[in-house]
Design a protein around this motif. Structure first.
Motif, PDB file in Angstrom:
ATOM      1  N   TYR A  19      45.592  44.738  33.237  1.00  0.00           N
ATOM      2  CA  TYR A  19      46.559  44.435  34.293  1.00  0.00           C
ATOM      3  C   TYR A  19      47.891  43.912  33.759  1.00  0.00           C
ATOM      4  CZ  TYR A  19      43.697  45.246  38.415  1.00  0.00           C
ATOM      5  OH  TYR A  19      42.968  45.838  39.416  1.00  0.00           O
ATOM      6  N   THR A  20      47.893  43.308  32.575  1.00  0.00           N
ATOM      7  CA  THR A  20      49.114  42.686  32.081  1.00  0.00           C
ATOM      8  C   THR A  20      49.794  43.463  30.960  1.00  0.00           C
ATOM      9  OG1 THR A  20      47.845  41.330  30.513  1.00  0.00           O
ATOM     10  CG2 THR A  20      48.273  40.396  32.684  1.00  0.00           C
ATOM     11  N   LEU A  21      49.100  44.441  30.371  1.00  0.00           N
ATOM     12  CA  LEU A  21      49.691  45.209  29.291  1.00  0.00           C
ATOM     13  C   LEU A  21      50.921  45.952  29.808  1.00  0.00           C
ATOM     14  CD1 LEU A  21      49.118  45.913  26.298  1.00  0.00           C
ATOM     15  CD2 LEU A  21      47.986  47.992  27.104  1.00  0.00           C
ATOM     16  N   ARG A  22      52.041  45.748  29.151  1.00  0.00           N
ATOM     17  CA  ARG A  22      53.310  46.387  29.508  1.00  0.00           C
ATOM     18  C   ARG A  22      53.777  45.972  30.906  1.00  0.00           C
ATOM     19  NH1 ARG A  22      52.506  52.659  28.675  1.00  0.00           N
ATOM     20  NH2 ARG A  22      54.710  52.652  29.236  1.00  0.00           N
ATOM     21  N   ASN A  23      53.305  44.825  31.392  1.00  0.00           N
ATOM     22  CA  ASN A  23      53.734  44.331  32.693  1.00  0.00           C
ATOM     23  C   ASN A  23      54.842  43.305  32.470  1.00  0.00           C
ATOM     24  OD1 ASN A  23      53.903  42.719  35.113  1.00  0.00           O
ATOM     25  ND2 ASN A  23      52.016  43.716  35.771  1.00  0.00           N
ATOM     26  N   ASN A  43      39.922  43.187  31.829  1.00  0.00           N
ATOM     27  CA  ASN A  43      40.714  43.123  33.062  1.00  0.00           C
ATOM     28  C   ASN A  43      42.089  42.486  32.879  1.00  0.00           C
ATOM     29  OD1 ASN A  43      38.800  44.469  34.533  1.00  0.00           O
ATOM     30  ND2 ASN A  43      38.022  42.681  35.616  1.00  0.00           N
ATOM     31  N   PRO A  44      42.195  41.297  32.245  1.00  0.00           N
ATOM     32  CA  PRO A  44      43.534  40.725  32.052  1.00  0.00           C
ATOM     33  C   PRO A  44      44.438  41.598  31.189  1.00  0.00           C
ATOM     34  CG  PRO A  44      41.844  39.076  31.675  1.00  0.00           C
ATOM     35  CD  PRO A  44      41.146  40.393  31.756  1.00  0.00           C
ATOM     36  N   VAL A  45      43.850  42.222  30.163  1.00  0.00           N
ATOM     37  CA  VAL A  45      44.637  43.083  29.276  1.00  0.00           C
ATOM     38  C   VAL A  45      45.134  44.312  30.025  1.00  0.00           C
ATOM     39  CG1 VAL A  45      44.601  44.438  27.154  1.00  0.00           C
ATOM     40  CG2 VAL A  45      43.317  42.300  27.282  1.00  0.00           C
TER      41      VAL A  45
END
Length: 312
Positions: free
Chosen positions: A290-294, A286-288
């Motif tokens: 939602y935050t990948l390329r964010n 989930n963290p990956v």
């Protein structure tokens, strides 16, 4: 088989993965690593969402709740699994087992509702961009988060109460690594009052209704995105919503497989590996996802670490 009266001083033997002893050392290493990554990733999301003013938006407010849910869910199940895999102690008391059943049901049900709320947030952002700040105001966000938690708690109270009312038969062996509803049902005696059917209806409501609402919202989102003329705008909208849709697919896919099977066709061996997915893999991803390329999250992390502003 005769029923047995399980008192609070008695307990259960969690078989875990003892039928695959050669896998246990490998599983221990991988699960320990995944659990550590889950703790680190979700704690980072919560910390950034609280400390960075740029992330004080509805999307990160709900993501913060999701990360907290994942932390609680994995911590409720994984330490027991690691002890089990290490072979130190495979027993669990009746009281702890009931508590684990209630907590995991409450957290899982809360996530079902919270993912619907997050889908509504994405719908408002994509389909009503000019009115987004008016729709998703702070008070509504807190109300929706409260509804998610209360809904999960009520569902867990109903199902746990029904489960505890059913007498148990046979040996006190659970072919699983934690106390989960389908495994409890396998130990239940003949159901003369239709309790299992009532529980199935409750599970279907908490899984099918939210999944249908999310699917409906994404139909509208896709239609709205396809009307966007700018390629960059389309890519940004699909990128924002795609992460949520991926999380939804991972969570609901494994949960529906596990909880919407009748007791007669439920495979305990397959159920254990499915449970690994939604207790360990999904919370870690989930963290990956939602935050990948964010860029917002990357910038917030750089600020927190004192690295400086990202270029471009």
């Amino acid at each position: 088989m005769g029923s047995f009266n399980t008192s609070f001083w008695e307990g259960f033997l969690l078989l875990g993965f003892s039928d695959w002893p050669q896998l246990e050392p490998i599983l221990f290493v991988f699960i320990f690593i995944f659990y550590s990554l889950t703790l680190f990733g979700n704690t980072t999301i919560i910390t950034l969402s609280i400390l960075d003013p740029q992330l004080h938006t509805p999307m990160y407010f709900f993501l913060c709740h999701l990360s907290f849910l994942d932390l609680c869910y994995t911590t409720c199940t994984v330490p027991q699994l690691l002890i089990n895999l290490h072979g130190l102690d495979r027993t669990i008391s009746y009281g702890r087992c009931v508590a684990q059943l209630f907590i995991t049901l409450a957290l899982g049900s809360t996530e079902c509702v919270l993912l619907v709320v997050m889908a509504f947030d994405r719908y408002a952002a994509v389909c009503r961009p000019l009115h987004y700040t008016t729709i998703m105001h702070s008070q509504l966000c807190h109300i929706l988060a409260t509804i998610s938690w209360l809904g999960g708690l009520v569902n867990s109270l109903i199902q746990s109460s029904l489960m505890m009312a059913m007498p148990l038969c046979g040996l006190r062996l659970m072919n699983h690594f934690f106390c989960e509803m389908p495994v409890f049902l396998k130990l239940a005696c003949e159901d003369k009052n239709g309790t299992e059917a009532k529980m199935f209806v409750a599970r279907a409501i908490i899984l099918i209704v939210p999944a249908a609402l999310i699917l409906g919202s994404y139909v509208h989102i896709v239609q709205a995105v396809l009307r966007v003329k700018s390629t960059t705008g389309r890519r940004k909208a699909f990128g924002t919503c795609g992460s949520h849709l991926l999380v939804v697919s991972l969570f609901y896919g494994s949960a529906i497989y596990t909880y919407l099977q009748p007791k007669s066709s439920y495979s305990e061996s397959k159920g254990k590996f499915a449970a690994l997915f939604y207790t360990i893999i999904s919370p870690m991803l989930n963290p990956v996802i939602y935050t990948l390329r964010n860029k917002d999250v990357k910038e917030a992390l750089r600020k927190l670490l004192g690295i400086g502003r990202a270029s471009g």
